[in-house]
Design a protein around this motif. Structure first.
Motif, short mmCIF file in Angstrom:
data_model
loop_
_atom_site.label_atom_id
_atom_site.label_comp_id
_atom_site.label_asym_id
_atom_site.label_seq_id
_atom_site.Cartn_x
_atom_site.Cartn_y
_atom_site.Cartn_z
N PRO A 96 0.83 -1.21 0.00
CA PRO A 96 0.00 0.00 0.00
C PRO A 96 0.87 1.27 0.00
CG PRO A 96 -0.76 -1.56 1.66
CD PRO A 96 0.55 -2.09 1.14
N LEU A 97 0.39 2.28 -0.71
CA LEU A 97 1.12 3.53 -0.87
C LEU A 97 1.58 4.11 0.47
CD1 LEU A 97 2.06 5.94 -2.59
CD2 LEU A 97 -0.33 6.62 -2.85
N ASP A 98 0.67 4.18 1.43
CA ASP A 98 1.03 4.79 2.72
C ASP A 98 2.12 3.99 3.43
OD1 ASP A 98 -0.61 7.05 2.70
OD2 ASP A 98 -2.36 5.87 3.30
N ASP A 99 2.08 2.67 3.32
CA ASP A 99 3.12 1.84 3.95
C ASP A 99 4.48 2.11 3.33
OD1 ASP A 99 1.05 0.77 5.35
OD2 ASP A 99 1.19 -1.25 4.51
N VAL A 100 4.51 2.23 2.00
CA VAL A 100 5.78 2.50 1.33
C VAL A 100 6.34 3.85 1.77
CG1 VAL A 100 6.96 2.78 -0.89
CG2 VAL A 100 5.10 1.11 -0.67
N LEU A 101 5.48 4.86 1.80
CA LEU A 101 5.96 6.19 2.18
C LEU A 101 6.44 6.21 3.63
CD1 LEU A 101 3.49 8.63 0.37
CD2 LEU A 101 5.63 7.64 -0.44
N ARG A 102 5.71 5.54 4.51
CA ARG A 102 6.15 5.48 5.92
C ARG A 102 7.51 4.80 6.04
NH1 ARG A 102 0.65 5.34 7.59
NH2 ARG A 102 0.44 3.17 6.97
N THR A 103 7.71 3.73 5.27
CA THR A 103 9.00 3.02 5.32
C THR A 103 10.11 3.90 4.75
OG1 THR A 103 7.79 0.95 5.02
CG2 THR A 103 10.18 0.87 4.70
N CYS A 104 9.82 4.59 3.65
CA CYS A 104 10.82 5.49 3.05
C CYS A 104 11.27 6.55 4.07
CB CYS A 104 10.23 6.21 1.82
SG CYS A 104 10.11 5.18 0.34
N ILE A 105 10.30 7.11 4.78
CA ILE A 105 10.64 8.17 5.74
C ILE A 105 11.49 7.60 6.88
CG2 ILE A 105 9.62 9.68 7.51
CD1 ILE A 105 7.23 10.05 5.46
N ALA A 106 11.09 6.43 7.39
CA ALA A 106 11.85 5.81 8.49
C ALA A 106 13.28 5.49 8.06
CB ALA A 106 11.14 4.54 8.96
N ARG A 107 13.44 4.94 6.89
CA ARG A 107 14.79 4.56 6.42
C ARG A 107 15.62 5.80 6.08
NH1 ARG A 107 14.86 -0.92 5.05
NH2 ARG A 107 13.26 -1.92 6.34
N HIS A 108 14.96 6.81 5.55
CA HIS A 108 15.67 8.07 5.27
C HIS A 108 16.31 8.60 6.56
CE1 HIS A 108 16.24 12.15 3.53
NE2 HIS A 108 15.84 12.58 4.71
N ARG A 109 15.58 8.47 7.64
CA ARG A 109 16.10 8.99 8.92
C ARG A 109 17.20 8.12 9.51
NH1 ARG A 109 11.23 11.45 12.56
NH2 ARG A 109 10.29 12.78 10.98
N THR A 110 17.14 6.83 9.24
CA THR A 110 18.09 5.93 9.94
C THR A 110 19.28 5.49 9.09
OG1 THR A 110 16.62 4.10 9.34
CG2 THR A 110 16.42 4.99 11.57
N VAL A 111 19.07 5.24 7.80
CA VAL A 111 20.20 4.67 7.02
C VAL A 111 20.68 5.55 5.87
CG1 VAL A 111 19.76 2.27 7.62
CG2 VAL A 111 18.66 3.23 5.61
N VAL A 112 19.92 6.63 5.56
CA VAL A 112 20.40 7.52 4.50
C VAL A 112 21.29 8.60 5.13
CG1 VAL A 112 19.76 9.19 2.70
CG2 VAL A 112 18.43 7.08 3.01
#
Ligand code: ZN
Length: 287
Positions: free
Chosen positions: A271-287
């Motif tokens: 689902p779109l919202d799940d992908v965006l939530r994961t992108c934001i979390a990973r942006h903060r932790t591994v990017v």
């Protein structure tokens, strides 16, 4: 190096990441609702909703663009030369209408794959020469409207069908020949997926410098990779040292968006919202 851990101010979403989950207007609305401030849309997604409607949706949502995907596919036989030139000029015009900071160039591989219908060729040397001539022509056009062009070197696995410019060195050599004055109108889009393996990556990022670093794309390299095109990983799920590459571009003064670009059958199913939530979390932790 900027601290991304507490917000996602510098996250941009390449809209191909969720292309199966909605049209461009729906993606823009979802980005706005998740506090994502920038996108990089694809031309087919813009065409599907109409250029005017896309431009209005971007404006209404208060979004910026981190690029426009994509121009290029420059290699063709003589019969398709006019198509290549006109298509790329339209890409510049659309980028201008959308307020993009640059057009990302995927330069094309052998002519029969780059522009289907072109006569088959095995001459990759000729393809590379054709790419350079075509970028020179496009740059003349882009200069008139002040639209920077960002050459994206692609991993050599794509040399036949997508891009015969495969390293940052090769892309920067073209930049230096066509734009020796470093005008800011010709540079590179560096995507960690395509450059992480390169023994010269650090020295070429330093060589690029701020004027040539026009875009920075992130995702991850999965082991094993099951599909050459559509099995990119979410940041943190693969083997790329993303933070060190971001540190290298930021050391040169790059201060733009970190653009998430994931072509993935796995993530297109979520689902779109799940992908965006994961992108934001990973942006903060591994990017
Ligand atoms: Zn990319």
């Amino acid at each position: 190096m900027r601290d991304f851990s507490s917000d996602h101010r510098w996250l941009s979403l390449n809209t191909a990441t969720v292309r199966k989950q909605g049209d461009l207007v729906e993606i823009i609305e979802a980005c706005a609702s998740h506090g994502i401030r920038a996108i990089d849309p694809w031309r087919d997604q813009v065409a599907a909703v109409g250029l005017d409607r896309a431009a209005r949706a971007v404006r209404d949502a208060g979004l910026e663009l981190s690029g426009y995907c994509r121009g290029g596919m420059f290699t063709s036989d003589a019969a398709h030369g006019g198509e290549v030139r006109d298509d790329n000029r339209r890409a510049v015009d659309e980028a201008k209408a959308l307020g993009a900071p640059c057009v990302v160039l995927v330069v094309g591989g052998l002519p029969q794959f780059s522009r289907p219908g072109s006569a088959p060729s095995r001459d990759i040397v000729a393809a590379r020469a054709q790419v350079e001539d075509a970028i020179a022509d496009m740059l003349d056009y882009a200069r008139q409207v002040n639209m920077p062009l960002a050459i994206e070197p692609l991993h050599p696995a794509y040399a036949a069908d997508r891009a015969c410019v495969n390293t940052a060195r090769q892309a920067l050599d073209i930049c230096d020949r066509l734009d020796p004055e470093r005008s800011g109108l010709l540079g590179v889009a560096l995507d960690v997926y395509h450059i992480w393996w390169d023994v010269e990556v650090s020295s070429q990022i330093a060589r690029a410098g701020r004027e040539r670093l026009l875009a920075f794309h992130v995702c991850d390299w999965l082991v094993p990779t099951r599909d050459m095109l559509n099995d990119r990983g979410m940041m943190g799920d693969g083997v790329i040292d993303i933070k060190s590459l971001r540190a290298a571009v930021e050391a040169q003064g790059f201060c733009g968006y970190s653009e998430i670009e994931i072509f993935s059958n796995y993530w297109w199913d979520k689902p779109l919202d799940d992908v965006l939530r994961t992108c934001i979390a990973r942006h903060r932790t591994v990017v």
